[in-house]
Design a protein around this motif. Structure first.
Motif, short mmCIF file in Angstrom:
data_model
loop_
_atom_site.label_atom_id
_atom_site.label_comp_id
_atom_site.label_asym_id
_atom_site.label_seq_id
_atom_site.Cartn_x
_atom_site.Cartn_y
_atom_site.Cartn_z
N MET A 168 0.81 -1.22 0.00
CA MET A 168 0.00 0.00 0.00
C MET A 168 0.85 1.27 0.00
SD MET A 168 -3.20 -0.39 2.61
CE MET A 168 -2.98 1.29 3.09
N SER A 169 1.91 1.15 0.72
CA SER A 169 2.76 2.36 0.84
C SER A 169 3.76 2.50 -0.29
CB SER A 169 3.50 2.32 2.17
OG SER A 169 4.38 1.21 2.22
N ALA A 170 3.85 1.46 -1.16
CA ALA A 170 4.85 1.54 -2.24
C ALA A 170 4.62 2.74 -3.15
CB ALA A 170 4.83 0.23 -3.04
N PRO A 171 3.38 2.99 -3.68
CA PRO A 171 3.20 4.18 -4.53
C PRO A 171 3.56 5.47 -3.80
CG PRO A 171 1.32 2.73 -4.73
CD PRO A 171 2.13 2.22 -3.58
N HIS A 172 3.17 5.49 -2.56
CA HIS A 172 3.50 6.69 -1.79
C HIS A 172 5.01 6.81 -1.59
CE1 HIS A 172 -0.77 7.25 -0.99
NE2 HIS A 172 -0.84 5.96 -0.64
N LYS A 173 5.63 5.64 -1.34
CA LYS A 173 7.09 5.67 -1.20
C LYS A 173 7.75 6.12 -2.50
CE LYS A 173 7.52 2.11 2.38
NZ LYS A 173 8.06 0.76 2.70
N ALA A 174 7.21 5.55 -3.64
CA ALA A 174 7.78 5.95 -4.92
C ALA A 174 7.59 7.45 -5.17
CB ALA A 174 7.13 5.15 -6.05
N ALA A 175 6.36 7.91 -4.87
CA ALA A 175 6.12 9.35 -5.05
C ALA A 175 7.02 10.17 -4.16
CB ALA A 175 4.65 9.65 -4.75
N ILE A 176 7.16 9.68 -2.92
CA ILE A 176 8.04 10.40 -2.00
C ILE A 176 9.48 10.38 -2.48
CG2 ILE A 176 8.99 10.34 0.33
CD1 ILE A 176 6.21 9.39 1.27
N GLN A 177 9.88 9.19 -3.03
CA GLN A 177 11.25 9.09 -3.54
C GLN A 177 11.44 10.02 -4.74
OE1 GLN A 177 11.86 4.94 -4.31
NE2 GLN A 177 12.13 4.40 -2.13
N ARG A 178 10.40 10.02 -5.62
CA ARG A 178 10.51 10.93 -6.77
C ARG A 178 10.58 12.38 -6.30
NH1 ARG A 178 6.50 7.52 -8.93
NH2 ARG A 178 4.90 9.06 -8.40
N ALA A 179 9.69 12.70 -5.38
CA ALA A 179 9.73 14.07 -4.86
C ALA A 179 11.08 14.37 -4.22
CB ALA A 179 8.60 14.27 -3.84
N ALA A 180 11.60 13.35 -3.52
CA ALA A 180 12.91 13.54 -2.90
C ALA A 180 14.00 13.72 -3.95
CB ALA A 180 13.24 12.36 -1.98
N GLN A 181 13.90 12.90 -5.03
CA GLN A 181 14.89 13.03 -6.10
C GLN A 181 14.77 14.38 -6.80
OE1 GLN A 181 14.16 9.65 -8.58
NE2 GLN A 181 15.10 8.17 -7.17
N VAL A 182 13.49 14.78 -7.05
CA VAL A 182 13.29 16.10 -7.68
C VAL A 182 13.83 17.21 -6.78
CG1 VAL A 182 11.54 17.77 -8.41
CG2 VAL A 182 11.32 15.36 -9.06
N ALA A 183 13.51 17.07 -5.50
CA ALA A 183 14.01 18.08 -4.57
C ALA A 183 15.53 18.09 -4.53
CB ALA A 183 13.44 17.81 -3.17
N GLN A 184 16.10 16.86 -4.58
CA GLN A 184 17.56 16.78 -4.58
C GLN A 184 18.14 17.40 -5.85
OE1 GLN A 184 19.48 15.80 -2.10
NE2 GLN A 184 21.30 16.29 -3.29
N ALA A 185 17.46 17.09 -7.01
CA ALA A 185 17.94 17.66 -8.27
C ALA A 185 17.81 19.19 -8.25
CB ALA A 185 17.14 17.08 -9.43
N GLN A 186 16.66 19.65 -7.77
CA GLN A 186 16.48 21.11 -7.68
C GLN A 186 17.52 21.74 -6.76
OE1 GLN A 186 12.43 21.60 -6.46
NE2 GLN A 186 11.59 21.23 -8.52
N ALA A 187 17.75 21.02 -5.65
CA ALA A 187 18.77 21.55 -4.73
C ALA A 187 20.14 21.56 -5.39
CB ALA A 187 18.79 20.70 -3.46
#
Length: 397
Positions: A168-187
């Motif tokens: 259940m949490s996998a999509p959320h984890k993936a979204a969170i990971q993507r958001a984290a990656q995007v945030a990391q890339a933006q940073a």
């Protein structure tokens, strides 16, 4: 004092023996104040009113048939009202630790019942709803035993090795990971941009520093060059001023010489020309006056000559009448009139000649006075006294 008992602030004092309590209870309840208790005849016991805790760890099956391990904590206590104290005292006074055990079992049953009617998603996402429903269903049962629940906290929900919750949490984890990656890339991008901006700023500062240094160096060079040229420039300016002064002096000398030439040559020439002009005008006036005087003299001489010749003119006229056939009607008076007419005719001729000579004196011959021809004067048509005839006869009325 002997026999006087006072309960603690978080305790209820139960006095048995003697009179019964409220509602037929086998003991009386005292809270918040002391009470004199007869020894031997009365027995005093104390029931805690403080907060208690019960922990529930239960395996519950959801509506989907998935077993969940749920851990919850319940905070409860004995109610402050007399009825709740009486109910709890009758059940737990001898063993007050049983309140936690019984409360845990009660909540475990209600927890299994509520979870069985919910899905895993609802349980995981709506824990507060689960706790509220468990409290609501257990409230009546807890009131019967004199207990009230202050809070129920679902501390953990675990499906063991099933992995449903993880899935259940996998999509959320993936979204969170993507958001984290995007945030990391933006940073990272922001960091790189910041580094580039810092590098550009440093380069711009270095350029400005170089420009300022070059300007300072150029100013120093200009100052040195001006200092080196100060002497020659001053000398050139001095020479230029000398040349200007000499030029001005030469101009003034030329103007003075021009004024001298005007005074020495032009003015005398103009004065001589004026003198000659005045002399010429005076000579012309003199000649005009002489001419007018000469003309006047000629008229005077002519008048004199005419006057001198008037008798001759009359004589000639009379001589012309000598052979004429004249009829005199009135005698001597008639002859006198004839003579007078001749004299008047001579005077008229003299005046006419004088006028003709006065108007055309400039046309006369300058060699001598005008010459008169008597036959010409007498050959006219007459003065109007009477017509003349070819035979020289005159009719006088």
């Amino acid at each position: 004092m002997f026999g006087y008992r006072v309960p603690a602030p978080d305790e209820a004092m139960l006095i048995s023996g003697g009179r019964r309590g409220l509602g037929g209870a086998p003991f009386r309840v005292v809270t918040g104040h002391g009470k004199f208790v007869l020894p031997i005849f009365r027995k005093t016991r104390f029931l805690t009113l403080s907060m208690c805790e019960a922990e529930v760890t239960e395996t519950c099956v959801t509506k989907q048939g998935i077993a969940l391990h749920v851990r919850a904590v319940i905070a409860f206590k004995v109610g402050n009202d007399t009825e709740s104290i009486v109910n709890a005292g009758q059940r737990f006074l001898s063993d007050q630790d049983q309140m936690s055990v019984l409360t845990g079992r009660i909540f475990a049953g209600h927890l299994r019942s509520i979870i069985g009617s919910m899905t895993v998603e609802e349980i995981v996402t709506e824990r507060q709803k689960l706790a509220a429903e468990v409290l609501e269903t257990s409230k009546t049962e807890m009131a019967k035993i004199g207990l009230i629940v202050d809070s129920l906290q679902i501390q953990s929900i675990d499906d063991g090795d099933v992995g449903y919750i993880d899935a259940m949490s996998a999509p959320h984890k993936a979204a969170i990971q993507r958001a984290a990656q995007v945030a990391q890339a933006q940073a990272t991008q922001a960091s790189v941009e910041a580094e580039q901006v810092a590098a550009r700023n440093q380069a711009e500062y270095a350029r400005q520093t170089a420009v300022v240094k070059a300007e300072y160096s150029a100013e120093v060079d200009r100052a040195q060059a001006q200092a080196a040229q100060a002497g020659p420039l001053a000398q050139a300016h001095a020479q230029q001023e000398v040349l200007l002064a000499q030029t001005e002096l030469a101009q003034r000398a030329a103007e003075l010489r021009q004024q001298q030439l005007v005074a020495e040559i032009v003015k005398p020439a103009q004065a001589e020309a004026e003198r000659i002009k005045v002399l010429a005008i005076a000579e012309a006036e003199r000649m005009k006056i002489q001419a007018e005087a000469a003309a006047s003299y000629d008229r005077v001489a002519l008048d004199r000559m005419l006057i001198d010749q008037l008798p001759l003119i009359v004589k000639e006229a009379a001589g012309g009448l000598a052979g004429a056939n004249v009829n005199v009607l009135n005698g001597a008076d008639g002859l006198g009139e004839i003579a007078a007419g001749l004299v008047g005719q001579g005077l008229t001729i003299l005046d006419s000649v004088r006028q003709n000579l006065g108007g055309g004196s400039g046309d006369r011959d300058s060699k001598g006075p005008a010459q008169l021809s008597l036959p010409g004067l007498l050959s006219g048509s007459g003065s109007g006294d009477g017509p003349s005839k070819r035979d020289g006869s005159v009719d006088i009325d």
